[in-house]
Design an enzyme around this catalytic site. Structure first.
Site, short mmCIF file in Angstrom:
data_model
loop_
_atom_site.label_atom_id
_atom_site.label_comp_id
_atom_site.label_asym_id
_atom_site.label_seq_id
_atom_site.Cartn_x
_atom_site.Cartn_y
_atom_site.Cartn_z
N CYS A 14 39.57 49.83 34.41
CA CYS A 14 39.48 49.57 35.85
C CYS A 14 37.99 49.54 36.20
CB CYS A 14 40.27 50.60 36.67
SG CYS A 14 39.64 52.29 36.65
N ARG A 20 42.57 54.51 38.24
CA ARG A 20 43.68 53.80 37.62
C ARG A 20 43.70 53.89 36.11
NH1 ARG A 20 42.59 48.17 40.39
NH2 ARG A 20 40.47 48.90 39.97
N ASP A 130 43.36 49.46 43.56
CA ASP A 130 42.38 50.55 43.49
C ASP A 130 42.58 51.51 44.67
OD1 ASP A 130 40.19 52.20 43.17
OD2 ASP A 130 38.75 50.56 42.94
#
Length: 164
Positions: A14, A20, A130
């Site tokens: 990420c 994440r 996100d």
């Protein structure tokens, strides 16, 4: 890792390796362990940007993992050029991550660059958003759910050699 051993290897990616990708890494490691496949799989995570290297994941991510009885002790690291040669699968959490991975991939890249959400999630759920600026842990719980489904489906397909 993948190219240095007989283990298949997965790198979850990420932006900053705080929210994440650590959740995805922890979920995948947990699934591998529960299936007794630790000798067959190597799993890590990294960030595209070097904003948080050496830091623990976001506290909200750790809280969600703890609620699901998953330990995580990793620290953020930035994606390295050699990762593209050492890992078999590199998973992006969203299209922006995937575009960055494609730009960063050196010539001769052997890793498959994929969107994690493409494994078993409904079309409108495939992007793992996100949650960094969100308040509370609800979005982190959703990420855990998405990663659980996607990782389970990926592992199943990979074991059946159904990944192209």
């Amino acid at each position: 890792m993948g190219k240095r051993s007989q283990k298949s290897s997965v790198l979850m990616v990420c932006v900053g390796n705080l929210c994440r990708s650590p959740i995805a890494e922890a979920v995948m490691r947990d699934l591998v362990a529960r299936a007794g496949l630790q000798g067959e799989w190597h799993v890590e995570s990294a960030g595209i940007e070097d904003w948080h290297s050496g830091h623990q994941p976001d506290e909200r991510a750790l809280n969600v993992l703890a609620r699901h009885n998953i330990e995580y002790n990793g620290k953020a690291r930035v994606l390295a050029p050699e990762d593209f040669l050492e890992f078999d699968y590199i998973f992006a959490m969203d299209l922006s991550n995937l575009a960055a991975l494609r730009r960063m991939a050196p010539k001769g890249t052997t890793a498959k660059l994929l969107i994690l959400g493409n494994f078993g999630l409904k079309p409108d759920e495939r992007i793992i958003e996100d949650p960094y600026y969100d308040i509370g842990e609800a979005s982190f719980e959703e990420i855990y759910r998405q990663c659980s489904i996607a990782c389970r489906n990926f592992l199943k397909q990979a074991r059946l050699k159904q990944i192209m």
